[in-house]
Scaffold this active site. Structure first.
Site, PDB file in Angstrom:
ATOM      1  N   PHE A  15     -13.935 -33.451  12.195  1.00  0.00           N
ATOM      2  CA  PHE A  15     -13.317 -34.539  11.427  1.00  0.00           C
ATOM      3  C   PHE A  15     -11.853 -34.198  11.078  1.00  0.00           C
ATOM      4  CE2 PHE A  15     -13.034 -35.747   6.709  1.00  0.00           C
ATOM      5  CZ  PHE A  15     -12.358 -36.925   6.962  1.00  0.00           C
ATOM      6  N   ASN A  36     -16.788 -25.209  19.386  1.00  0.00           N
ATOM      7  CA  ASN A  36     -18.056 -25.059  20.121  1.00  0.00           C
ATOM      8  C   ASN A  36     -18.895 -26.336  20.070  1.00  0.00           C
ATOM      9  OD1 ASN A  36     -19.005 -25.060  17.539  1.00  0.00           O
ATOM     10  ND2 ASN A  36     -20.279 -23.232  17.733  1.00  0.00           N
ATOM     11  N   LEU A  75     -10.115 -23.839  11.116  1.00  0.00           N
ATOM     12  CA  LEU A  75     -10.961 -24.872  10.489  1.00  0.00           C
ATOM     13  C   LEU A  75     -12.410 -24.801  10.941  1.00  0.00           C
ATOM     14  CD1 LEU A  75      -8.081 -26.041   9.898  1.00  0.00           C
ATOM     15  CD2 LEU A  75      -9.019 -28.303  10.333  1.00  0.00           C
ATOM     16  N   TYR A 147     -22.338 -21.010   2.848  1.00  0.00           N
ATOM     17  CA  TYR A 147     -21.025 -21.671   2.932  1.00  0.00           C
ATOM     18  C   TYR A 147     -20.087 -21.122   1.850  1.00  0.00           C
ATOM     19  CZ  TYR A 147     -17.707 -25.595   3.312  1.00  0.00           C
ATOM     20  OH  TYR A 147     -16.590 -26.379   3.483  1.00  0.00           O
ATOM     21  N   TYR A 161      -6.185  -8.522   5.190  1.00  0.00           N
ATOM     22  CA  TYR A 161      -5.277  -8.444   6.355  1.00  0.00           C
ATOM     23  C   TYR A 161      -3.819  -8.596   5.893  1.00  0.00           C
ATOM     24  CZ  TYR A 161      -8.486  -8.095  10.311  1.00  0.00           C
ATOM     25  OH  TYR A 161      -9.399  -7.640  11.242  1.00  0.00           O
TER      26      TYR A 161
HETATM   27  P1  NAD Z   1     -16.563 -30.766  10.733  1.00  0.00           P
HETATM   28  O1  NAD Z   1     -17.963 -30.271  10.710  1.00  0.00           O
HETATM   29  O2  NAD Z   1     -16.309 -32.174  11.154  1.00  0.00           O
HETATM   30  O3  NAD Z   1     -15.645 -29.821  11.624  1.00  0.00           O
HETATM   31  C1  NAD Z   1     -15.890 -28.465  11.821  1.00  0.00           C
HETATM   32  C2  NAD Z   1     -15.655 -28.162  13.298  1.00  0.00           C
HETATM   33  O4  NAD Z   1     -15.882 -26.754  13.519  1.00  0.00           O
HETATM   34  C3  NAD Z   1     -16.632 -28.920  14.209  1.00  0.00           C
HETATM   35  O5  NAD Z   1     -15.911 -29.549  15.236  1.00  0.00           O
HETATM   36  C4  NAD Z   1     -17.545 -27.828  14.736  1.00  0.00           C
HETATM   37  O6  NAD Z   1     -18.079 -28.116  16.002  1.00  0.00           O
HETATM   38  C5  NAD Z   1     -16.622 -26.616  14.724  1.00  0.00           C
HETATM   39  N1  NAD Z   1     -17.339 -25.340  14.670  1.00  0.00           N
HETATM   40  C6  NAD Z   1     -18.364 -24.990  13.882  1.00  0.00           C
HETATM   41  N2  NAD Z   1     -18.751 -23.734  14.128  1.00  0.00           N
HETATM   42  C7  NAD Z   1     -17.935 -23.267  15.124  1.00  0.00           C
HETATM   43  C8  NAD Z   1     -17.831 -22.037  15.821  1.00  0.00           C
HETATM   44  N3  NAD Z   1     -18.661 -21.018  15.563  1.00  0.00           N
HETATM   45  N4  NAD Z   1     -16.871 -21.900  16.766  1.00  0.00           N
HETATM   46  C9  NAD Z   1     -16.030 -22.931  17.053  1.00  0.00           C
HETATM   47  N5  NAD Z   1     -16.094 -24.131  16.425  1.00  0.00           N
HETATM   48  C10 NAD Z   1     -17.023 -24.288  15.463  1.00  0.00           C
HETATM   49  O7  NAD Z   1     -15.975 -30.511   9.264  1.00  0.00           O
HETATM   50  P2  NAD Z   1     -14.570 -30.915   8.619  1.00  0.00           P
HETATM   51  O8  NAD Z   1     -14.833 -31.781   7.471  1.00  0.00           O
HETATM   52  O9  NAD Z   1     -13.606 -31.343   9.664  1.00  0.00           O
HETATM   53  O10 NAD Z   1     -14.113 -29.507   8.038  1.00  0.00           O
HETATM   54  C11 NAD Z   1     -13.144 -28.696   8.682  1.00  0.00           C
HETATM   55  C12 NAD Z   1     -12.877 -27.468   7.839  1.00  0.00           C
HETATM   56  O11 NAD Z   1     -12.387 -27.852   6.551  1.00  0.00           O
HETATM   57  C13 NAD Z   1     -14.109 -26.605   7.597  1.00  0.00           C
HETATM   58  O12 NAD Z   1     -13.729 -25.257   7.660  1.00  0.00           O
HETATM   59  C14 NAD Z   1     -14.524 -26.976   6.202  1.00  0.00           C
HETATM   60  O13 NAD Z   1     -15.192 -25.926   5.567  1.00  0.00           O
HETATM   61  C15 NAD Z   1     -13.184 -27.270   5.552  1.00  0.00           C
HETATM   62  N6  NAD Z   1     -13.339 -28.184   4.399  1.00  0.00           N
HETATM   63  C16 NAD Z   1     -13.621 -29.502   4.596  1.00  0.00           C
HETATM   64  C17 NAD Z   1     -13.800 -30.330   3.500  1.00  0.00           C
HETATM   65  C18 NAD Z   1     -14.103 -31.802   3.649  1.00  0.00           C
HETATM   66  O14 NAD Z   1     -14.338 -32.458   2.643  1.00  0.00           O
HETATM   67  N7  NAD Z   1     -14.083 -32.366   4.824  1.00  0.00           N
HETATM   68  C19 NAD Z   1     -13.702 -29.802   2.203  1.00  0.00           C
HETATM   69  C20 NAD Z   1     -13.443 -28.448   2.058  1.00  0.00           C
HETATM   70  C21 NAD Z   1     -13.243 -27.643   3.160  1.00  0.00           C
HETATM   71  N1  UDP Z   2      -9.736 -10.103  18.394  1.00  0.00           N
HETATM   72  C1  UDP Z   2      -9.771 -11.285  19.076  1.00  0.00           C
HETATM   73  N2  UDP Z   2      -8.651 -11.693  19.740  1.00  0.00           N
HETATM   74  C2  UDP Z   2      -7.490 -10.951  19.746  1.00  0.00           C
HETATM   75  C3  UDP Z   2      -7.472  -9.738  19.023  1.00  0.00           C
HETATM   76  C4  UDP Z   2      -8.615  -9.349  18.338  1.00  0.00           C
HETATM   77  O1  UDP Z   2     -10.777 -11.986  19.121  1.00  0.00           O
HETATM   78  O2  UDP Z   2      -6.531 -11.380  20.362  1.00  0.00           O
HETATM   79  C5  UDP Z   2     -10.929  -9.675  17.672  1.00  0.00           C
HETATM   80  C6  UDP Z   2     -11.435  -8.326  18.116  1.00  0.00           C
HETATM   81  O3  UDP Z   2     -12.620  -8.545  18.852  1.00  0.00           O
HETATM   82  C7  UDP Z   2     -11.725  -7.574  16.844  1.00  0.00           C
HETATM   83  C8  UDP Z   2     -11.344  -8.510  15.717  1.00  0.00           C
HETATM   84  O4  UDP Z   2     -10.589  -9.535  16.301  1.00  0.00           O
HETATM   85  O5  UDP Z   2     -13.110  -7.324  16.726  1.00  0.00           O
HETATM   86  C9  UDP Z   2     -10.547  -7.842  14.640  1.00  0.00           C
HETATM   87  O6  UDP Z   2      -9.382  -7.297  15.204  1.00  0.00           O
HETATM   88  P1  UDP Z   2      -8.658  -6.052  14.531  1.00  0.00           P
HETATM   89  O7  UDP Z   2      -7.485  -5.712  15.393  1.00  0.00           O
HETATM   90  O8  UDP Z   2      -8.381  -6.314  13.119  1.00  0.00           O
HETATM   91  O9  UDP Z   2      -9.772  -4.943  14.533  1.00  0.00           O
HETATM   92  P2  UDP Z   2     -10.217  -3.850  15.572  1.00  0.00           P
HETATM   93  O10 UDP Z   2     -10.012  -4.399  16.938  1.00  0.00           O
HETATM   94  O11 UDP Z   2      -9.335  -2.691  15.267  1.00  0.00           O
HETATM   95  O12 UDP Z   2     -11.637  -3.630  15.222  1.00  0.00           O
END
Ligand code: NAD
Ligand code: UDP
Ligand code: UDP
Length: 316
Positions: A15, A36, A75, A147, A161
């Protein structure tokens, strides 16, 4: 030679993410949308695919990812209680492992990284309205904890970081946001009530409806995120982004019934565990630092959102 900034948006098919991708493309940025598709949809970004500055990559950010970008908006995470509680372990993983991977990527690239945090870090608040200095009242072992605690841990990681690796970080604490492209079945209150009202079905209020929320319209929220990303290095946040207008859930139900002209009746269901009683952002910091405040009030935003759902249903 001039290069556009390369911007990664994780959760870009969701969204908020899809609106953000649209906005960044309109600014001429080169956008990589990574998602994803757990709760997001390719339909949300279908209209962007013909833009040569836009790329989509299906990937789960709990796994490492190596791409070359200059800025990251993180996000990715299901946002509605129904979705994030469906697979709570995956929710904690995306917040913690996902954040570590994106921070690792930011560290390798020396990229600026923004975290979509949430008002849920305040839990069921004892302080009202909530300023950023309030540390929250969160249950670590309840059904919402994957969450709330996941997002809190992500904030911890961002600050570690920043302290340890001098990353440029930005944390936005987003309050309830609504608008077009909310999923009709994602269980959030605004979409639920609109869908119920448009179908003349009962409006399901959880509890007595006296709990409050503050609702921001999506365009206002995206403006806030983009402004936060543009701040100088000294600004890390956390900064609240939300609309300070506070409404009870019963008031929201009545408003939606009125605007839609629905014949729906209100019914009451049990209140979910740990449902926060009240929520309202103190946005003084956003006003000062970002020169930002919401421009769309609840009535205007609801009208646009209702129009979106009407079109969606008429296309089916
Ligand atoms: P949403 O569920 O529509 O969007 C989240 C997106 O993240 C989805 O497209 C989903 O497929 C993707 N996603 C989930 N797990 C994933 C993963 N492991 N790897 C890659 N993609 C992944 O929700 P939204 O409302 O668009 O929220 C977006 C962000 O904003 C979220 O982090 C949410 O916590 C934050 N947020 C939203 C609200 C709100 O009211 N909408 C309020 C507070 C915080
Ligand atoms: N990482 C990634 N993309 C990058 C660089 C790092 O996904 O371009 C991931 C990597 O797998 C690591 C994590 O980010 O596990 C944290 O990275 P960091 O350098 O802080 O830690 P380290 O590699 O030293 O464990
Ligand atoms: N809610 C409700 N009926 C619904 C969906 C939600 O009364 O059909 C209530 C819910 O219990 C909460 C508020 O509306 O008090 C906001 O819920 P939502 O899931 O949208 O967001 P969050 O609880 O994360 O703020």
């Amino acid at each position: 030679m001039y290069f556009n900034k390369r911007v990664l948006v994780t959760g870009g098919a969701g969204f908020l993410g899809s609106h953000l991708c649209e906005r960044l493309l309109a600014e001429g940025q080169d956008v990589l949308c990574v998602d994803n598709l757990y709760t997001g949809s390719k339909h949300h970004i279908a209209h962007l695919l013909s833009d040569h500055n836009f790329e989509f990559m299906r990937h789960d950010i709990t796994f490492p990812m190596y791409v070359e970008v200059d800025e990251i908006y993180n996000l990715a995470c299901p946002a509605s209680p129904v979705h994030y509680q469906n697979d709570p372990v995956a929710t904690t993983k995306v917040n913690v492992h996902g954040a570590i991977n994106m921070l690792g990527l930011a560290k390798r690239r020396r990229a600026k990284i923004l975290q979509a945090s949430t008002s849920e870090v305040y839990g069921d608040p004892d302080v009202h309205p909530q300023p950023e200095s309030y540390v929250g009242s969160v249950n670590p072992i309840g059904p919402r904890s994957c969450y709330d605690e996941g997002k809190r841990c992500a904030e911890t990681l961002f600050f570690d970081y920043w302290r340890q690796h001098r990353l440029q970080i930005k944390i936005a604490r987003i309050f309830n946001t609504y608008g077009p492209r909310m999923h009709p079945n994602d269980g959030r209150v605004v979409s639920n009530f609109i869908v119920q009202a448009l179908n003349d079905q009962p409006i399901t209020i959880y509890g007595d409806g006296s709990q409050t929320r503050s609702f921001a319209y999506v365009d206002d929220l995206i403006e806030g995120l983009v402004r936060l990303m543009k701040t100088d290095d000294a600004v890390t946040g956390p900064i609240n982004l939300g609309n300070p207008g506070e409404f009870t859930i019963l008031e929201l139900a009545k408003k939606i019934i009125e605007i839609t002209g629905s014949t729906s009746k209100i019914v009451h269901h049990p209140l979910p565990i740990d449902d926060p009683r009240k929520r309202k952002p103190d946005i003084s910091l956003a006003r000062d630092i970002l020169k930002w405040q919401p421009a769309v009030d609840l009535d205007a935003g609801l009208e646009k959102t209702i129009a979106y759902f009407e079109t969606l249903f008429s296309e089916k």
